[in-house]
Motif scaffolding. Structure first.
Motif, short mmCIF file in Angstrom:
data_model
loop_
_atom_site.label_atom_id
_atom_site.label_comp_id
_atom_site.label_asym_id
_atom_site.label_seq_id
_atom_site.Cartn_x
_atom_site.Cartn_y
_atom_site.Cartn_z
N LEU A 1 19.62 -20.42 23.68
CA LEU A 1 20.30 -21.58 24.10
C LEU A 1 21.59 -21.39 23.60
O LEU A 1 22.56 -21.67 24.54
CB LEU A 1 19.52 -22.76 23.39
CG LEU A 1 20.00 -24.07 24.15
CD1 LEU A 1 19.49 -23.82 25.81
CD2 LEU A 1 19.22 -25.38 23.43
N GLN A 2 21.97 -20.66 22.42
CA GLN A 2 23.22 -20.27 22.09
C GLN A 2 23.95 -19.45 23.28
O GLN A 2 25.05 -19.56 23.60
CB GLN A 2 23.36 -19.70 20.78
CG GLN A 2 24.69 -19.25 20.34
CD GLN A 2 25.46 -20.38 20.07
OE1 GLN A 2 25.37 -21.03 19.16
NE2 GLN A 2 26.59 -20.62 21.05
N ALA A 3 22.99 -18.22 23.55
CA ALA A 3 23.69 -17.67 24.77
C ALA A 3 23.86 -18.20 26.02
O ALA A 3 24.75 -17.82 26.81
CB ALA A 3 22.87 -16.48 25.10
N HIS A 4 23.01 -19.07 26.42
CA HIS A 4 23.20 -19.88 27.53
C HIS A 4 24.29 -20.85 27.50
O HIS A 4 25.42 -20.87 28.53
CB HIS A 4 21.94 -21.03 27.65
CG HIS A 4 22.13 -22.29 28.54
ND1 HIS A 4 22.50 -22.05 30.03
CD2 HIS A 4 22.11 -23.41 28.28
CE1 HIS A 4 22.76 -23.40 30.35
NE2 HIS A 4 22.49 -24.25 29.42
N GLN A 5 24.61 -21.45 26.35
CA GLN A 5 25.76 -22.51 25.94
C GLN A 5 27.26 -21.40 26.33
O GLN A 5 28.18 -22.02 26.80
CB GLN A 5 25.86 -23.09 24.77
CG GLN A 5 26.96 -24.02 24.41
CD GLN A 5 27.06 -24.29 22.82
OE1 GLN A 5 26.92 -23.43 21.95
NE2 GLN A 5 27.12 -25.41 22.53
N THR A 6 27.05 -20.31 25.62
CA THR A 6 28.22 -19.36 25.67
C THR A 6 28.68 -18.88 27.07
O THR A 6 29.62 -18.92 27.76
CB THR A 6 28.22 -18.14 25.05
OG1 THR A 6 27.88 -18.51 23.45
CG2 THR A 6 29.04 -17.41 24.94
N ARG A 7 27.44 -18.61 28.02
CA ARG A 7 27.65 -18.41 29.23
C ARG A 7 28.11 -19.58 30.37
O ARG A 7 29.14 -19.23 31.03
CB ARG A 7 26.74 -17.64 29.90
CG ARG A 7 25.77 -16.45 29.42
CD ARG A 7 24.76 -15.72 30.33
NE ARG A 7 23.73 -16.76 30.36
CZ ARG A 7 22.64 -16.75 29.65
NH1 ARG A 7 22.56 -15.55 28.62
NH2 ARG A 7 21.59 -17.47 29.80
N LEU A 8 27.64 -20.52 29.88
CA LEU A 8 28.05 -21.90 30.65
C LEU A 8 29.55 -22.12 30.51
O LEU A 8 30.30 -22.48 31.35
CB LEU A 8 27.11 -23.09 30.08
CG LEU A 8 27.29 -24.39 30.90
CD1 LEU A 8 26.91 -24.13 32.34
CD2 LEU A 8 26.45 -25.39 30.35
N GLN A 9 29.62 -22.00 29.23
CA GLN A 9 31.27 -22.44 28.76
C GLN A 9 32.29 -21.24 29.28
O GLN A 9 33.22 -21.80 29.94
CB GLN A 9 31.54 -22.29 27.09
CG GLN A 9 30.63 -23.53 26.46
CD GLN A 9 30.76 -23.26 25.11
OE1 GLN A 9 30.80 -22.06 24.41
NE2 GLN A 9 30.86 -24.50 24.18
N ARG B 1 17.08 -32.43 27.73
CA ARG B 1 15.72 -31.84 28.21
C ARG B 1 15.57 -30.17 27.85
O ARG B 1 14.72 -29.31 27.54
CB ARG B 1 15.63 -32.00 29.70
CG ARG B 1 15.41 -33.29 30.17
CD ARG B 1 14.90 -33.44 31.52
NE ARG B 1 16.10 -33.11 32.30
CZ ARG B 1 16.79 -33.79 32.82
NH1 ARG B 1 16.96 -35.01 32.44
NH2 ARG B 1 17.62 -33.34 33.74
N SER B 2 16.78 -29.56 28.11
CA SER B 2 17.30 -28.10 27.79
C SER B 2 16.81 -28.04 26.28
O SER B 2 16.12 -27.02 25.64
CB SER B 2 18.63 -27.76 28.03
OG SER B 2 18.75 -27.72 29.35
N LEU C 1 16.78 -25.80 35.32
CA LEU C 1 16.67 -24.76 34.40
C LEU C 1 18.01 -24.29 33.89
O LEU C 1 18.98 -24.28 34.73
CB LEU C 1 15.72 -23.55 35.03
CG LEU C 1 14.64 -23.81 35.33
CD1 LEU C 1 13.86 -22.41 35.92
CD2 LEU C 1 13.58 -24.36 34.04
N PRO C 2 18.24 -24.13 32.66
CA PRO C 2 19.51 -23.71 32.01
C PRO C 2 20.33 -22.50 32.93
O PRO C 2 21.52 -22.35 33.31
CB PRO C 2 19.24 -23.09 30.66
CG PRO C 2 17.82 -23.79 30.36
CD PRO C 2 17.32 -23.83 31.68
N GLU C 3 19.55 -21.18 33.36
CA GLU C 3 20.00 -20.06 34.10
C GLU C 3 20.53 -20.54 35.36
O GLU C 3 21.27 -20.22 35.91
CB GLU C 3 19.06 -19.13 34.27
CG GLU C 3 18.71 -18.34 32.96
CD GLU C 3 17.76 -19.25 32.15
OE1 GLU C 3 17.11 -20.40 32.70
OE2 GLU C 3 17.35 -18.78 30.95
#
Length: 291
Positions: free
Chosen positions: A204-212, A285-286, A162-164
């Motif tokens: 998903l944009q928020a997930h990408q930003t946090r991941l980066q 998958r995400s 899962l992304p989180e």
């Protein structure tokens, strides 16, 4: 001793505009050499008959039997003078190098085209498994298609699905594994590459930003070379094989072309390419979960 002049065949789009006036040799390999500029950025000279383009690299025609480990020393000075990189025993003529620029650089594609990209997912997953079996590829990661038994899997780190969960695992993945670019880094780079071309949903944009942000925060945990590649990935810059993979997945390309592009990705390094493709599949998958 006469200085050997090497002809540059192509240059990455970043290297074409960010050529350092002075640098030092960072590391040498048989067919590649890394230069580090005064600002800390790496630039690479690659054997043109072996490697494809990188954003910060120059592909060079090398004489038969040329080995960079015998032609340069760590810390040796390199100067850019009159369009040539000059070192004590060699110089690279940049005047005729063509600039490589990926087609999707900076693009933002509608998710309406995502189903066409996802139709290749199962083929790519099967191809990844077969490639690992055929070439006996070993990774310190356990990803979905890893061909391992239960005992082997106990000693491998599995990226969370899962992304989180993946975000929470960044600190453990960066620098994890063997080699100049550890397995965990290559996996995260592939994941970033999968998300990069698309107009993401707000979630998903928020997930990408946090991941980066997490990756950037923990970059000091890994090697110089891997840190460079991940830093470029955070800016949306990837190698030619990865860019070609992105292009094929987003252009309604036939399956044969997508498979060929995946082969090019997997052939990079001992396990770097397969880890990268596994990360790209995770990213797909995400993306699929947003439909």
């Amino acid at each position: 001793m006469a200085i050997v002049t090497l002809a540059a065949q192509s240059t990455g789009y970043l290297a074409a505009t960010r050529r350092p006036k002075s640098a030092h040799v960072h590391s040498c390999f048989a067919h590649a050499i890394n230069l580090i500029a005064d600002d800390g950025h790496l630039f690479t000279l690659l054997a043109a008959d072996i490697y494809q383009n990188l954003p910060d690299a120059v592909r060079v025609t090398l004489p038969a039997g040329w080995d960079w480990r015998q032609q340069a020393m760590r810390g040796e000075a390199v100067q850019l003078i009159a369009g040539q990189w000059q070192a004590p025993r060699w110089q690279v003529d940049l005047s005729k190098a063509v600039v490589w620029q990926p087609r999707l650089n900076g693009s933002s594609l509608s998710l309406n085209a995502l189903p066409e990209a996802l139709q290749h997912y199962e083929t790519l997953a099967s191809q990844l498994l077969l490639y690992c079996l055929e070439h006996q590829v070993e990774s310190d990661l356990l990803w979905a298609s890893s061909p391992m038994n239960k005992d082997e899997s106990k000693h491998r780190r599995a990226p969370y699905e899962l992304p989180e969960q993946l975000e929470n695992q960044v600190v453990k993945l960066i620098g994890y594994g063997k080699g100049l670019t550890p397995d965990g880094d290559d996996y995260l780079l592939g994941y970033l590459a999968a998300l990069s071309p698309w107009q993401l949903t707000p979630e998903l944009q928020a997930h990408q930003t946090r991941l980066q942000l997490l990756i950037e925060q923990h970059l000091p945990r890994t090697t110089d070379i891997s840190r460079h590649y991940l830093s470029r990935a955070l800016e949306g810059h990837f190698s030619q094989p990865i860019c070609a993979m992105q292009e094929q997945l987003t252009s309604q390309a036939p399956a044969a072309m997508v498979i060929h592009a995946a082969e090019q990705v997997m052939q990079f390094g001992a396990s770097s390419g397969v880890d990268c493709l596994a990360g790209m599949l995770h990213g797909l998958r995400s993306l699929k979960a947003t439909l």
